[in-house]
Design a protein around this motif. Sequence first.
Motif, PDB file in Angstrom:
ATOM      1  N   THR A   3      36.958  44.935  46.678  1.00  0.00           N
ATOM      2  CA  THR A   3      36.205  45.355  45.503  1.00  0.00           C
ATOM      3  C   THR A   3      34.973  44.489  45.354  1.00  0.00           C
ATOM      4  O   THR A   3      34.942  43.352  45.811  1.00  0.00           O
ATOM      5  CB  THR A   3      37.051  45.257  44.220  1.00  0.00           C
ATOM      6  OG1 THR A   3      37.495  43.910  44.073  1.00  0.00           O
ATOM      7  CG2 THR A   3      38.244  46.189  44.270  1.00  0.00           C
ATOM      8  N   ARG A   9      28.840  44.705  40.368  1.00  0.00           N
ATOM      9  CA  ARG A   9      29.166  45.995  39.766  1.00  0.00           C
ATOM     10  C   ARG A   9      28.064  46.438  38.823  1.00  0.00           C
ATOM     11  O   ARG A   9      27.366  45.628  38.232  1.00  0.00           O
ATOM     12  CB  ARG A   9      30.483  45.900  38.993  1.00  0.00           C
ATOM     13  CG  ARG A   9      31.646  45.642  39.899  1.00  0.00           C
ATOM     14  CD  ARG A   9      32.926  45.555  39.113  1.00  0.00           C
ATOM     15  NE  ARG A   9      34.022  45.332  40.024  1.00  0.00           N
ATOM     16  CZ  ARG A   9      35.133  44.700  39.705  1.00  0.00           C
ATOM     17  NH1 ARG A   9      35.306  44.244  38.485  1.00  0.00           N
ATOM     18  NH2 ARG A   9      36.082  44.530  40.584  1.00  0.00           N
ATOM     19  N   ALA A  27      32.645  49.621  34.366  1.00  0.00           N
ATOM     20  CA  ALA A  27      31.956  49.868  35.632  1.00  0.00           C
ATOM     21  C   ALA A  27      32.470  51.186  36.211  1.00  0.00           C
ATOM     22  O   ALA A  27      33.399  51.211  37.015  1.00  0.00           O
ATOM     23  CB  ALA A  27      32.182  48.714  36.600  1.00  0.00           C
ATOM     24  N   THR A  30      32.992  52.111  40.143  1.00  0.00           N
ATOM     25  CA  THR A  30      34.072  51.482  40.895  1.00  0.00           C
ATOM     26  C   THR A  30      35.272  52.410  41.037  1.00  0.00           C
ATOM     27  O   THR A  30      35.984  52.370  42.034  1.00  0.00           O
ATOM     28  CB  THR A  30      34.493  50.170  40.208  1.00  0.00           C
ATOM     29  OG1 THR A  30      33.333  49.354  40.062  1.00  0.00           O
ATOM     30  CG2 THR A  30      35.517  49.419  41.012  1.00  0.00           C
TER      31      THR A  30
END
Length: 72
Positions: A3, A9, A27, A30
Amino acid sequence: MTTASLSERQWVKSSYSNNGGSCVEWAPHTASTTGLVPVRDSKNTTGPALNLRADVFSTFVTGIKAGDFGTV
């Protein structure tokens, strides 16, 4: 699962946050790659973020819109 770091992000402030300091950021981009939606306090951008499953986040937002959690 890899991630992006918190700083990488793209954070979006919730439209339900008011200017009184009760601000939540999330976010959304994501979720499409990880299935998780990070949520954080916009006043503490270097602090922790909650990673919610996309379906749980959706249920949470539905509850907010319905007024299920009251006000503070």
